[in-house]
Design a protein around this motif. Sequence first.
Motif, PDB file in Angstrom:
ATOM      1  N   THR A 268       8.668   6.111   0.237  1.00 52.45           N
ATOM      2  CA  THR A 268       7.834   4.876   0.298  1.00 52.45           C
ATOM      3  C   THR A 268       8.365   3.898  -0.685  1.00 52.45           C
ATOM      4  O   THR A 268       7.839   3.168  -1.318  1.00 52.45           O
ATOM      5  CB  THR A 268       6.551   5.369  -0.078  1.00 52.45           C
ATOM      6  OG1 THR A 268       6.492   6.001  -1.282  1.00 52.45           O
ATOM      7  CG2 THR A 268       5.854   6.177   0.900  1.00 52.45           C
TER       8      THR A 268
ATOM      9  N   SER B 217       0.914  -1.330   0.074  1.00 51.09           N
ATOM     10  CA  SER B 217      -0.062   0.149   0.005  1.00 51.09           C
ATOM     11  C   SER B 217       0.974   1.260  -0.178  1.00 51.09           C
ATOM     12  O   SER B 217       2.100   1.064  -0.096  1.00 51.09           O
ATOM     13  CB  SER B 217      -0.774  -0.087   1.351  1.00 51.09           C
ATOM     14  OG  SER B 217      -0.252  -0.007   2.305  1.00 51.09           O
TER      15      SER B 217
ATOM     16  N   SER C  41       1.671   2.967   2.494  1.00 48.53           N
ATOM     17  CA  SER C  41       2.547   2.937   3.608  1.00 48.53           C
ATOM     18  C   SER C  41       3.968   3.447   3.547  1.00 48.53           C
ATOM     19  O   SER C  41       4.597   2.951   2.712  1.00 48.53           O
ATOM     20  CB  SER C  41       2.374   1.897   4.674  1.00 48.53           C
ATOM     21  OG  SER C  41       3.140   1.952   5.931  1.00 48.53           O
ATOM     22  N   SER C  42       4.630   4.142   4.530  1.00 49.69           N
ATOM     23  CA  SER C  42       5.970   4.444   4.620  1.00 49.69           C
ATOM     24  C   SER C  42       6.772   3.373   5.653  1.00 49.69           C
ATOM     25  O   SER C  42       7.804   3.961   5.956  1.00 49.69           O
ATOM     26  CB  SER C  42       6.433   5.854   4.866  1.00 49.69           C
ATOM     27  OG  SER C  42       5.942   6.385   5.922  1.00 49.69           O
ATOM     28  N   THR C  43       5.944   2.584   5.889  1.00 55.52           N
ATOM     29  CA  THR C  43       6.607   1.654   7.103  1.00 55.52           C
ATOM     30  C   THR C  43       6.436   0.097   6.638  1.00 55.52           C
ATOM     31  O   THR C  43       5.369  -0.071   5.588  1.00 55.52           O
ATOM     32  CB  THR C  43       5.936   1.804   8.457  1.00 55.52           C
ATOM     33  OG1 THR C  43       4.509   1.560   8.652  1.00 55.52           O
ATOM     34  CG2 THR C  43       6.404   3.163   8.970  1.00 55.52           C
TER      35      THR C  43
ATOM     36  N   MET D 293       0.696  -3.639   3.819  1.00 54.56           N
ATOM     37  CA  MET D 293      -0.357  -3.638   4.521  1.00 54.56           C
ATOM     38  C   MET D 293      -0.771  -4.634   5.349  1.00 54.56           C
ATOM     39  O   MET D 293      -1.344  -4.774   6.327  1.00 54.56           O
ATOM     40  CB  MET D 293      -1.410  -3.052   3.915  1.00 54.56           C
ATOM     41  CG  MET D 293      -2.759  -3.031   4.550  1.00 54.56           C
ATOM     42  SD  MET D 293      -4.379  -2.657   3.232  1.00 54.56           S
ATOM     43  CE  MET D 293      -3.947  -0.817   3.215  1.00 54.56           C
TER      44      MET D 293
END
Length: 213
Positions: free
Chosen positions: A102, A68, A70-72, A77
């Motif tokens: 990202t 997704s 997300s940057s982590t 996801m």
Amino acid sequence: MGSLQHLETAKPPGRAPGKINASLNAKLATVEWGEYRLGDLFEINPTKYYKLRNEQILSDEGSVPLVSNSSTENGVMGYSLLPALNDGNSLSCSDTTLGAETMFYQKQSFIGYQHIQHLVPKLERFNRSIAFMLISASHIATEKAGYSYGQKFNRDAMRNTKIKLPVRDGEIDFAFIEEFVAELEATRLAELEAYLEATGLRDYTLTPPRSRR
């Protein structure tokens, strides 16, 4: 744009850059650098994804990553039982962000998501170590590029981003990159093991995260 004077430390590729030690920095200072457009190194196109709700895709028993914006967690996801739609050994990057924060290496084939671009290498040689260097270079190239909420790091911006890489005889020096990254990771692993030993955490087993819904 300078060379990789602040190459990221031995974290999974795509994490925020950190400083390296003096001996490794000295190695970087001795190499020749060449400039490359990301669009010349990768085919960059939107990821393929399922037009389903997250709860229809994600499963606690799944093993196929859903990537997704997300940057982590490497952009993951969660995991799915559905077939992967995008080949692994490639990069993913959201086109809604202000830079390459990202951008992640995806080892496994995966399921995409809206606004995620798939960077498929055109390079004759590509693996996690080479991805590590390219992602670090992309962080540096986009850090002060002036992206804003009105001017995102979209597909065209990715294609036109210029990064610097080690070269030898006019070609990307893959051997140097792999050797350098291996040495960097070994240094960081030794530091981590010393820390775990000192804190009594050496023998702990970490449980991997499961899907988030």
